[in-house]
Design an enzyme around this catalytic site. Structure first.
Site, mmCIF file in Angstrom:
data_model
loop_
_atom_site.group_PDB
_atom_site.id
_atom_site.type_symbol
_atom_site.label_atom_id
_atom_site.label_comp_id
_atom_site.label_asym_id
_atom_site.label_seq_id
_atom_site.Cartn_x
_atom_site.Cartn_y
_atom_site.Cartn_z
ATOM 1 N N ASP A 1 10.776 3.833 6.005
ATOM 2 C CA ASP A 1 10.573 4.313 4.635
ATOM 3 C C ASP A 1 11.086 5.739 4.454
ATOM 4 O OD1 ASP A 1 9.591 2.044 3.466
ATOM 5 O OD2 ASP A 1 7.479 2.632 3.558
ATOM 6 N N LYS B 1 -0.341 5.442 0.103
ATOM 7 C CA LYS B 1 -0.289 4.114 -0.509
ATOM 8 C C LYS B 1 -0.692 3.048 0.499
ATOM 9 C CE LYS B 1 3.425 1.635 -0.787
ATOM 10 N NZ LYS B 1 4.717 0.986 -1.109
ATOM 11 N N SER C 1 8.609 -1.626 11.856
ATOM 12 C CA SER C 1 7.593 -0.714 11.306
ATOM 13 C C SER C 1 6.249 -0.879 12.007
ATOM 14 C CB SER C 1 7.434 -0.938 9.793
ATOM 15 O OG SER C 1 8.663 -0.753 9.129
ATOM 16 N N LYS D 1 5.685 4.516 -9.138
ATOM 17 C CA LYS D 1 5.234 3.503 -8.185
ATOM 18 C C LYS D 1 4.312 4.096 -7.137
ATOM 19 C CE LYS D 1 7.094 0.121 -4.882
ATOM 20 N NZ LYS D 1 6.399 -1.080 -5.370
ATOM 21 N N SER E 1 9.463 -7.428 7.553
ATOM 22 C CA SER E 1 8.396 -6.513 7.125
ATOM 23 C C SER E 1 7.168 -6.698 7.999
ATOM 24 C CB SER E 1 8.019 -6.778 5.662
ATOM 25 O OG SER E 1 6.902 -5.991 5.276
#
Length: 411
Positions: free
Chosen positions: A296, A10, A182, A393, A155
Site C-alpha cells: 500500500d 483503516k 501483505s 475513502k 490479497s
C-alpha cells in the site's frame, strides 16, 4: 521537529468493527478512523442488524455471536474492500438471506478466492453477475468448519475474513494458504483476535483457529501507518523532520516498515515506544525495494522516486494491479506525463531520476494515487489532481492536513 496526529488505521478499524460485532457484549472503539470506507463498513453492520452507535468520537458496538440479527438484508459496501470481503463471511456464519453489492469500482475487484473457500465450507452462495465478483447472494445456515485451502496471492484480506469468522464456525477452521501477500496485515488480524479472546495458531502456511466466543472490550485504534507514509515521505523529500505519535515499536501495522526504505535512501529514522520520527537529510539515494509486504506504500515511494539520485526499483508488487486501480500502471503513466523515465513489468516498476513537471495527476478514483502525488507536489509546485475528492475513502481531511504542513514548513 513537527508532531503530526494521523487519523486512525483503516485496517485496524475494520477488523475491530468485525470483532466487536461478533463478540459477546458491548465493545467501545476508541479513536476509530472516520472515512468513507469505515462509514460504509459501519452502515453495512447496521443493515445486518448489529447495534452501532457512532454518536460520539468513540464508537459503541453491540455484539451478536449468533450472527446478523435480521433474517434478510441488502448490504451495500461502497468502495470498501474490507467490508466487501469481511462481511459476507460474517453473514454466512448466521442464518438468513443476505445480498452484497458495491460501487462499480469495487465490483471490478476480486472476491473469488473468498467465495470459493466459503463454498468449499458448504456455504450456499451465488454471484449474480461475473463469477468471482460482486454482487453476490448468500443463503446462510451457519458454517460447520473444517480444513480448506486458500489462494492468497491477490490479497491477504481473503485470509483475514476466514480467520475472523473461524471462531463462529461449529468446528473451527484449519486454513492452508498459498502465495500469501501483505503478510503483516495477517499479523494484525491474529494480534487483534487475541485481544478479543481468541488464539489462532500458525504453523508455516497453515492457520488453525478453534471454535469459541469473542469477548467484548474497550479497544484503542492506533494511527494509520499507510497514511503516515505520506508524512514520512514528505519529511524525507523536503529535508524537514516529522514525528507521528502512536506508531512506535509496539505498532501492529507492517506498513510502518516504509520508514526502513526511507532510511536506506538516506533519511534519518528514529522509532521509540512513543512514536516514529523521520528527518530528511537533503539527499535521497536510489534503492531496490521488495514491497510485497508493504504494497500500500508503493505509490508513496513511486511518487517521490524521481527526486532520488539513482534509480528506484520496486519489486514483487503484482497485487497492486488489483487495488482501486492498477496502481503500477497508474504510477507509471503519471510519472511519464511528468517527464520521468519509467519502466514496468508484471510485478515491478523502475523509476529514473528526473525533475517532474507540474501536471494534472490522473487519480483513477484512487485515494493512494492522489495522496502520494500530492506529497511529491511539495517539490513540484503547480501539481494538481483530476479527482481530489477521492481521498475521502481513508483521509477526508488530507488536503487541509497537507496545506497546514506546507505552511508549518514554509514551503
Amino acid at each position: 521537529m513537527t508532531v503530526l496526529a494521523v487519523p486512525g488505521s483503516k485496517s485496524v478499524t475494520a477488523r475491530a468493527l468485525f470483532l466487536a460485532a461478533a463478540a459477546d457484549g458491548v465493545s467501545v472503539l476508541r479513536r476509530p478512523l472516520v472515512s468513507d470506507d469505515t462509514d460504509g463498513f459501519a452502515e453495512a453492520l447496521t443493515a445486518l442488524g448489529y447495534g452501532v452507535d457512532r454518536s460520539g468520537p468513540d464508537w459503541r458496538i453491540t455484539g451478536r455471536p449468533a450472527g446478523p440479527a435480521v433474517p434478510s438484508a441488502d448490504v451495500y459496501t461502497r468502495d470498501g474492500a474490507t467490508a466487501a470481503r469481511f462481511l459476507p463471511a460474517l453473514a454466512a456464519a448466521g442464518h438468513g438471506s443476505f445480498r452484497f453489492d458495491a460501487s462499480a469500482q469495487m465490483r471490478r475487484r476480486p472476491v473469488g478466492p473468498l467465495t470459493a473457500a466459503l463454498r468449499d465450507l458448504g456455504v450456499d452462495l451465488v454471484h449474480e453477475g461475473e463469477e468471482g465478483r460482486l454482487p453476490l447472494r448468500i443463503e446462510a445456515r451457519g458454517i460447520k468448519g473444517g480444513a480448506i485451502e486458500l489462494d492468497s496471492g491477490l490479497s491477504s484480506q481473503f485470509l483475514t475474513a476466514l480467520l475472523l469468522v473461524a471462531p463462529l464456525t461449529a468446528e473451527g477452521l484449519r486454513i492452508r494458504v498459498t502465495g500469501l501477500v501483505s503478510a503483516p496485515y495477517v499479523e494484525i488480524t491474529l494480534a487483534m483476535m487475541r485481544s478479543f479472546g481468541i488464539d489462532a495458531v500458525r504453523d508455516g502456511d497453515t492457520f488453525t483457529v478453534p471454535p469459541g466466543t469473542y469477548r467484548a472490550r474497550d479497544y484503542p485504534v492506533e494511527p494509520d501507518a499507510s497514511t503516515a507514509s505520506y508524512v514520512f515521505a514528505a519529511a524525507a523529500l523536503t529535508g524537514r523532520s516529522a514525528t507521528v505519535p502512536g506508531l512506535g515499536t509496539g505498532a501492529l501495522q507492517g506498513d510502518l516498515r516504509f520508514v526502513d526504505v526511507l532510511a536506506r535512501m538516506g533519511a534519518k529514522v528514529e522509532t521509540t515506544t512513543e512514536g516514529t520520527t523521520v528527518t530528511g537529510t537533503g539527499r535521497l539515494s536510489g534503492v531496490t525495494a521488495n514491497m510485497r509486504d508493504i504494497s500500500d506504500t508503493m505509490p508513496t515511494l513511486a511518487a517521490i522516486a524521481p527526486f532520488a539520485d539513482g534509480p528506484v526499483r520496486i519489486e514483487d508488487v503484482y497485487n497492486t494491479r488489483v487495488k482501486e486501480c492498477d496502481r503500477l500502471d497508474a504510477c507509471a503513466a503519471n510519472l511519464r506525463v511528468q517527464g520521468i523515465n519509467v519502466a514496468t513489468g508484471r510485478d515491478w516498476i523502475e523509476i529514473r531520476p528526473g525533475t517532474p513537471r507540474p501536471v494534472e495527476i490522473a487519480c483513477h478514483s484512487d485515494h493512494r494515487i492522489a495522496m502520494s502525488f500530492s506529497v511529491a507536489g511539495l517539490r513540484t509546485p503547480g501539481t494538481t489532481l483530476d479527482d481530489p475528492g477521492c481521498v475521502k475513502k481513508t483521509f477526508p481531511g488530507f488536503h487541509d492536513f497537507l496545506a497546514e504542513l506546507r505552511r508549518a514548513w514554509g514551503l
